[in-house]
Design a protein around this motif. Structure first.
Motif, PDB file in Angstrom:
ATOM      1  N   HIS A 194      41.158  49.661  17.470  1.00 33.50           N
ATOM      2  CA  HIS A 194      39.896  49.177  16.916  1.00 33.50           C
ATOM      3  C   HIS A 194      39.756  47.672  17.161  1.00 33.50           C
ATOM      4  O   HIS A 194      40.738  46.927  17.126  1.00 33.50           O
ATOM      5  CB  HIS A 194      39.868  49.473  15.414  1.00 33.50           C
ATOM      6  CG  HIS A 194      38.710  48.884  14.686  1.00 33.50           C
ATOM      7  ND1 HIS A 194      37.417  49.298  14.873  1.00 33.50           N
ATOM      8  CD2 HIS A 194      38.653  47.883  13.759  1.00 33.50           C
ATOM      9  CE1 HIS A 194      36.610  48.598  14.101  1.00 33.50           C
ATOM     10  NE2 HIS A 194      37.339  47.728  13.406  1.00 33.50           N
ATOM     11  N   ALA A 195      38.528  47.235  17.397  1.00 30.87           N
ATOM     12  CA  ALA A 195      38.206  45.819  17.619  1.00 30.87           C
ATOM     13  C   ALA A 195      38.881  45.251  18.866  1.00 30.87           C
ATOM     14  O   ALA A 195      39.011  44.033  19.011  1.00 30.87           O
ATOM     15  CB  ALA A 195      38.567  44.968  16.390  1.00 30.87           C
ATOM     16  N   ASP A 196      39.333  46.163  19.756  1.00 29.29           N
ATOM     17  CA  ASP A 196      39.957  45.767  21.027  1.00 29.29           C
ATOM     18  C   ASP A 196      41.193  44.889  20.850  1.00 29.29           C
ATOM     19  O   ASP A 196      41.531  44.097  21.732  1.00 29.29           O
ATOM     20  CB  ASP A 196      38.941  45.038  21.926  1.00 29.29           C
ATOM     21  CG  ASP A 196      37.825  45.965  22.379  1.00 29.29           C
ATOM     22  OD1 ASP A 196      38.124  47.152  22.633  1.00 29.29           O
ATOM     23  OD2 ASP A 196      36.672  45.519  22.454  1.00 29.29           O
ATOM     24  N   VAL A 197      41.855  45.019  19.713  1.00 31.46           N
ATOM     25  CA  VAL A 197      43.081  44.245  19.493  1.00 31.46           C
ATOM     26  C   VAL A 197      44.212  44.906  20.283  1.00 31.46           C
ATOM     27  O   VAL A 197      44.230  46.121  20.463  1.00 31.46           O
ATOM     28  CB  VAL A 197      43.404  44.164  17.985  1.00 31.46           C
ATOM     29  CG1 VAL A 197      43.771  45.526  17.427  1.00 31.46           C
ATOM     30  CG2 VAL A 197      44.519  43.183  17.708  1.00 31.46           C
ATOM     31  N   ASP A 198      45.138  44.094  20.762  1.00 29.56           N
ATOM     32  CA  ASP A 198      46.227  44.650  21.560  1.00 29.56           C
ATOM     33  C   ASP A 198      47.289  45.280  20.666  1.00 29.56           C
ATOM     34  O   ASP A 198      47.427  44.945  19.488  1.00 29.56           O
ATOM     35  CB  ASP A 198      46.850  43.573  22.452  1.00 29.56           C
ATOM     36  CG  ASP A 198      47.473  42.449  21.650  1.00 29.56           C
ATOM     37  OD1 ASP A 198      48.682  42.516  21.380  1.00 29.56           O
ATOM     38  OD2 ASP A 198      46.732  41.510  21.271  1.00 29.56           O
ATOM     39  N   ASN A 199      48.059  46.190  21.259  1.00 32.51           N
ATOM     40  CA  ASN A 199      49.050  46.952  20.499  1.00 32.51           C
ATOM     41  C   ASN A 199      50.123  46.056  19.895  1.00 32.51           C
ATOM     42  O   ASN A 199      50.591  46.300  18.780  1.00 32.51           O
ATOM     43  CB  ASN A 199      49.703  48.002  21.411  1.00 32.51           C
ATOM     44  CG  ASN A 199      50.594  48.945  20.642  1.00 32.51           C
ATOM     45  OD1 ASN A 199      50.140  49.673  19.762  1.00 32.51           O
ATOM     46  ND2 ASN A 199      51.883  48.943  20.952  1.00 32.51           N
ATOM     47  N   ALA A 200      50.533  45.014  20.631  1.00 32.04           N
ATOM     48  CA  ALA A 200      51.581  44.118  20.136  1.00 32.04           C
ATOM     49  C   ALA A 200      51.156  43.436  18.839  1.00 32.04           C
ATOM     50  O   ALA A 200      51.957  43.273  17.909  1.00 32.04           O
ATOM     51  CB  ALA A 200      51.926  43.071  21.188  1.00 32.04           C
ATOM     52  N   THR A 201      49.885  43.057  18.753  1.00 33.46           N
ATOM     53  CA  THR A 201      49.380  42.385  17.554  1.00 33.46           C
ATOM     54  C   THR A 201      49.370  43.339  16.359  1.00 33.46           C
ATOM     55  O   THR A 201      49.795  42.984  15.255  1.00 33.46           O
ATOM     56  CB  THR A 201      47.960  41.841  17.794  1.00 33.46           C
ATOM     57  OG1 THR A 201      47.997  40.894  18.879  1.00 33.46           O
ATOM     58  CG2 THR A 201      47.418  41.151  16.552  1.00 33.46           C
TER      59      THR A 201
END
Length: 209
Positions: A152-159
């Protein structure tokens, strides 16, 4: 967030809002944990409840008693204990996915007793209940978060992973308290979240030097 607003197809409705918050990154770890705890505690009360707690406690009592009866001159029959866990889980009158989490909880504690040489066995009933709640958290939220191609919200997986890891100590601390209360009462209706951490507001006119 309206009911039915699905932002992660692998999470149940209870966990959509906490996941959304984690992705949007507009709060702190304490606030994230607060909303995740709300979802988890409702999940435990609705979908696991008293019956699962009683089975987990019974399994812990079995482990405690069998290990207590072992003399200093004999070894624990770990295979027999593992088989007994399977037997008890198989007889548990709960849904299959609850049985699986009970099995993981019991065998997880058994593994710790065997390889980490836990000397204290009197709290094994509570330990199995606590592990059950941990398994619910992992299976229903933590382990499902990576199961989406795009967050969601194009956040990256690491974050997202970093934010989930940051709330884990807070989650485990409350899970431990819930397990203590649930084991003592053989009930889950009175489980409550710890108050969220209060962050002191900074006075912009205050001299911080």
């Amino acid at each position: 967030m309206p009911d039915g607003d699905i932002v992660h197809s692998q999470l149940s409705g209870l966990y959509q809002k906490p996941y959304k918050w984690l992705c949007e990154g507009k709060a702190n770890s304490s606030e994230y944990a607060w909303v995740v705890k709300d979802a988890l505690i409702r999940d435990i009360k609705t979908n696991y409840g008293i019956v699962a707690v009683k089975y987990a406690k019974q399994m812990g009592e079995m482990l405690r008693q069998m290990m207590k009866n072992v003399s200093q001159h004999s070894s624990v029959n770990w295979a027999a204990l593992s088989t007994e866990i399977d037997r008890q889980v198989g007889q548990a009158k709960v849904k299959h996915h609850v049985q699986e989490l009970l099995r993981r909880a019991g065998k997880g504690i058994l593994h710790e007793c065997r390889y980490n040489h836990k000397a204290e066995t009197s709290n094994l009933p509570e330990a199995v209940v606590e592990r059950l709640f941990q398994e619910v958290y992992k299976a229903k939220f933590e382990q499902r978060i990576p199961l989406t191609p795009n967050h969601h919200a194009d956040v990256d997986n690491a974050t997202v992973t970093e934010r989930v890891e940051a709330i884990r100590p807070d989650m485990l601390a409350d899970i431990s308290k819930w397990a203590k209360k649930a084991t003592a009462n053989e009930d889950v209706k009175n489980l409550r979240r710890s108050p969220p951490e209060k962050v002191k507001e900074i006075d912009l006119d205050e001299d911080l030097l």
